[in-house]
Design a protein around this motif. Structure first.
Motif, PDB file in Angstrom:
ATOM      1  N   PHE A 199      66.331  17.477  23.153  1.00  0.00           N
ATOM      2  CA  PHE A 199      67.069  17.444  24.424  1.00  0.00           C
ATOM      3  C   PHE A 199      66.827  18.767  25.128  1.00  0.00           C
ATOM      4  O   PHE A 199      67.069  19.850  24.575  1.00  0.00           O
ATOM      5  N   VAL A 200      66.336  18.683  26.362  1.00  0.00           N
ATOM      6  CA  VAL A 200      65.979  19.876  27.135  1.00  0.00           C
ATOM      7  C   VAL A 200      66.876  19.971  28.357  1.00  0.00           C
ATOM      8  O   VAL A 200      66.843  19.090  29.228  1.00  0.00           O
ATOM      9  N   ARG A 201      67.688  21.005  28.390  1.00  0.00           N
ATOM     10  CA  ARG A 201      68.557  21.244  29.551  1.00  0.00           C
ATOM     11  C   ARG A 201      67.825  22.197  30.499  1.00  0.00           C
ATOM     12  O   ARG A 201      67.613  23.372  30.186  1.00  0.00           O
ATOM     13  N   PHE A 222      64.848  32.390  28.203  1.00  0.00           N
ATOM     14  CA  PHE A 222      65.728  31.388  27.610  1.00  0.00           C
ATOM     15  C   PHE A 222      65.075  30.770  26.362  1.00  0.00           C
ATOM     16  O   PHE A 222      64.502  31.492  25.553  1.00  0.00           O
ATOM     17  N   ASP A 223      65.148  29.434  26.226  1.00  0.00           N
ATOM     18  CA  ASP A 223      64.653  28.785  25.002  1.00  0.00           C
ATOM     19  C   ASP A 223      63.232  28.250  25.124  1.00  0.00           C
ATOM     20  O   ASP A 223      62.752  27.567  24.216  1.00  0.00           O
ATOM     21  N   PHE A 224      62.562  28.576  26.238  1.00  0.00           N
ATOM     22  CA  PHE A 224      61.233  27.989  26.404  1.00  0.00           C
ATOM     23  C   PHE A 224      60.259  28.440  25.308  1.00  0.00           C
ATOM     24  O   PHE A 224      59.550  27.594  24.718  1.00  0.00           O
ATOM     25  N   PRO A 225      60.170  29.720  24.996  1.00  0.00           N
ATOM     26  CA  PRO A 225      59.277  30.118  23.894  1.00  0.00           C
ATOM     27  C   PRO A 225      59.672  29.476  22.567  1.00  0.00           C
ATOM     28  O   PRO A 225      58.794  29.074  21.782  1.00  0.00           O
ATOM     29  N   LEU A 226      61.004  29.352  22.331  1.00  0.00           N
ATOM     30  CA  LEU A 226      61.476  28.714  21.097  1.00  0.00           C
ATOM     31  C   LEU A 226      61.083  27.246  21.067  1.00  0.00           C
ATOM     32  O   LEU A 226      60.676  26.720  20.014  1.00  0.00           O
ATOM     33  N   HIS A 238      68.479  18.745  18.423  1.00  0.00           N
ATOM     34  CA  HIS A 238      67.662  19.875  18.881  1.00  0.00           C
ATOM     35  C   HIS A 238      67.873  20.027  20.386  1.00  0.00           C
ATOM     36  O   HIS A 238      67.454  19.163  21.169  1.00  0.00           O
ATOM     37  N   VAL A 239      68.511  21.117  20.786  1.00  0.00           N
ATOM     38  CA  VAL A 239      68.821  21.359  22.193  1.00  0.00           C
ATOM     39  C   VAL A 239      68.167  22.666  22.633  1.00  0.00           C
ATOM     40  O   VAL A 239      68.284  23.695  21.947  1.00  0.00           O
ATOM     41  N   PHE A 240      67.494  22.620  23.797  1.00  0.00           N
ATOM     42  CA  PHE A 240      66.819  23.802  24.327  1.00  0.00           C
ATOM     43  C   PHE A 240      67.241  24.004  25.780  1.00  0.00           C
ATOM     44  O   PHE A 240      67.185  23.067  26.588  1.00  0.00           O
ATOM     45  N   ILE A 241      67.665  25.225  26.105  1.00  0.00           N
ATOM     46  CA  ILE A 241      68.062  25.572  27.464  1.00  0.00           C
ATOM     47  C   ILE A 241      66.896  26.305  28.111  1.00  0.00           C
ATOM     48  O   ILE A 241      66.460  27.356  27.611  1.00  0.00           O
ATOM     49  N   VAL A 242      66.366  25.780  29.204  1.00  0.00           N
ATOM     50  CA  VAL A 242      65.156  26.353  29.793  1.00  0.00           C
ATOM     51  C   VAL A 242      65.266  26.435  31.314  1.00  0.00           C
ATOM     52  O   VAL A 242      66.126  25.792  31.940  1.00  0.00           O
ATOM     53  N   SER A 243      64.368  27.230  31.852  1.00  0.00           N
ATOM     54  CA  SER A 243      64.111  27.235  33.290  1.00  0.00           C
ATOM     55  C   SER A 243      62.631  26.973  33.467  1.00  0.00           C
ATOM     56  O   SER A 243      61.788  27.681  32.893  1.00  0.00           O
ATOM     57  N   ASN A 244      62.309  25.952  34.247  1.00  0.00           N
ATOM     58  CA  ASN A 244      60.904  25.600  34.428  1.00  0.00           C
ATOM     59  C   ASN A 244      60.108  26.676  35.160  1.00  0.00           C
ATOM     60  O   ASN A 244      58.881  26.699  35.086  1.00  0.00           O
ATOM     61  N   TRP A 245      60.811  27.552  35.873  1.00  0.00           N
ATOM     62  CA  TRP A 245      60.127  28.591  36.648  1.00  0.00           C
ATOM     63  C   TRP A 245      60.053  29.918  35.892  1.00  0.00           C
ATOM     64  O   TRP A 245      59.443  30.866  36.382  1.00  0.00           O
ATOM     65  N   GLU A 246      60.687  29.981  34.751  1.00  0.00           N
ATOM     66  CA  GLU A 246      60.657  31.208  33.951  1.00  0.00           C
ATOM     67  C   GLU A 246      60.367  30.824  32.502  1.00  0.00           C
ATOM     68  O   GLU A 246      61.247  30.823  31.645  1.00  0.00           O
ATOM     69  N   ALA A 247      59.115  30.493  32.237  1.00  0.00           N
ATOM     70  CA  ALA A 247      58.732  29.960  30.929  1.00  0.00           C
ATOM     71  C   ALA A 247      58.801  30.986  29.810  1.00  0.00           C
ATOM     72  O   ALA A 247      58.667  30.625  28.636  1.00  0.00           O
ATOM     73  N   ASN A 248      59.001  32.247  30.165  1.00  0.00           N
ATOM     74  CA  ASN A 248      59.110  33.277  29.128  1.00  0.00           C
ATOM     75  C   ASN A 248      60.551  33.643  28.809  1.00  0.00           C
ATOM     76  O   ASN A 248      60.801  34.500  27.959  1.00  0.00           O
TER      77      ASN A 248
END
Length: 385
Positions: free
Chosen positions: A144-146, A202-206, A190-200
């Motif tokens: 699940f991607v927030r 929050f949880d994007f690298p994880l 499995h939950v990941f908190i991300v920002s599509n414009w800041e891939a480096n």
């Protein structure tokens, strides 16, 4: 190269075939394609998320189309540039015409994919609940991607500027998402908190690292889900082999079954042929018991998956023989001579019926082999990552 499980399937040793597959090291599944569907409601940032996963900017010709208005109307594939045999699929948002209203159509639509990113923004919605249940019904897994974490943080800062704490806000979003998923019956979500414009951030690298680490286990699950279909070419050869045995060593059975005799004898002989056919395909009681023990199921559960020609259906197939017998009886009593025409008619009907019965029995056994394998491996293929 012929794999050991293929040999076991051809020899009707289903328990050995499953054992060979389950014993394969993870690197064996590296070449298995993994189709990942990115699903969620319109406007949740699915296309932007795919671009971030692929490391592409929105103006790149290879990138998924993004915009304020709904841009994804058809399913489109995007091969991952670094993960082998991994394909991301941009799926229209739930509620768009592609999904339709029929629940069975939606399930069939999603069933072509192996794994899922459920993408959502702002809050957990009924859309996500529906998707979770559809994916679980298929015994498949998801992350699940927030998305839009940057917007959530900006909103939180505007609402409570004096008490703003980025870490607390992100933790609250993650815990809320997990609680919603647990209420839907998901264990260890499995939950990941991300920002599509800041891939480096929050949880994007994880997320990317987790997918990389889970990749071979996910491909193993895909292989187990597809195993009955993978066995199809082997079963086709098996059917040809069984048919060849019929027309050689079993020719006498065909003649006996097709003779114009009372149908109790053909039924008895058909029962024997059916048992022999099940033995050859590995569907007899002993083989199923060994398979059940190997996968931790009961023989009853495996037998319940079988749908081939049963004895009651076989009786219905034999009923046309009564037509020939009736003609024989009428010819004998009407003209008081040997019923030549009745015998020819009865024999012809019986031989034709026998041919189709034996063919249906072989085809049914092959189909049942796939069903039994699917039932045997459903728990293994659906295990959480």
């Amino acid at each position: 190269m012929v794999e050991d499980f293929e040999v076991a399937i051809f020899q009707g040793q289903l328990a050995d075939a499953v054992s060979h597959v389950l014993a394969k090291p993870l690197h064996f599944f590296n070449s298995t394609p993994l189709n990942i569907a990115v699903v969620g409601e319109p406007g949740s940032g699915k296309s932007s998320f795919i671009n971030a996963m692929l490391g592409l900017h929105a103006d790149d010709p290879r990138a998924a189309a993004t915009g304020i208005q709904m841009t994804t109307l058809q399913v489109k594939d995007y091969p991952h540039p670094t993960l082998p045999q991994v394909i991301l699929w941009d799926h229209p948002g739930k509620g768009t015409p592609t999904f339709g209203e029929d629940k069975s159509e939606k399930k069939a639509d999603l069933n072509q994919f192996d794994f899922f990113f459920i993408v959502g923004s702002q809050r957990f919605r009924s859309t996500h609940s529906d998707l979770v249940h559809e994916i679980q019904d298929m015994a498949k897994n998801f992350y699940f991607v927030r998305t839009k974490a940057d917007l959530d943080l900006s909103a939180a800062k505007r609402q409570q500027p004096s008490d703003y704490n980025e870490e607390k806000v992100l933790l609250h979003i993650q815990e809320d998402s997990k609680e919603c998923l647990v209420r839907e019956g998901v264990r260890d979500p499995h939950v990941f908190i991300v920002s599509n414009w800041e891939a480096n951030r929050f949880d994007f690298p994880l997320l990317q690292e987790t997918l990389k680490n889970d990749l071979l286990r996910l491909k193993r699950q895909v292989f187990l889900h597809r195993f009955p279909s993978i066995c199809l070419p082997i079963l086709e050869k098996k059917k040809a082999s069984v048919k060849e045995k019929i027309w050689t060593s079993r020719l006498c059975l065909l003649v006996t079954l097709g003779s114009p005799v009372p149908f109790l004898l053909p039924m008895f002989l058909f029962s024997k042929f059916r048992s022999w056919c099940f033995l050859d395909f590995g569907l007899n009681d002993r083989s199923l018991a060994a398979l059940a023990q190997r996968v931790g199921k009961t023989s009853t559960a495996l037998k319940a998956a079988m749908q081939s020609l049963g004895m009651f259906s076989a009786i219905l197939w034999v009923l046309p023989d009564l037509v020939g017998l009736s003609v024989m009886a009428y010819e004998y009593h009407r003209w008081e001579h040997f019923p030549i025409f009745g015998c020819l008619l009865s024999g012809g009907v019986s031989l034709l019926r026998t041919y189709f019965m034996l063919q249906k029995c072989i085809l049914g056994a092959a189909d049942d082999t796939q069903r039994v394998l699917s039932k045997a491996l459903e728990a293994e293929g659906g295990k959480s990552i």
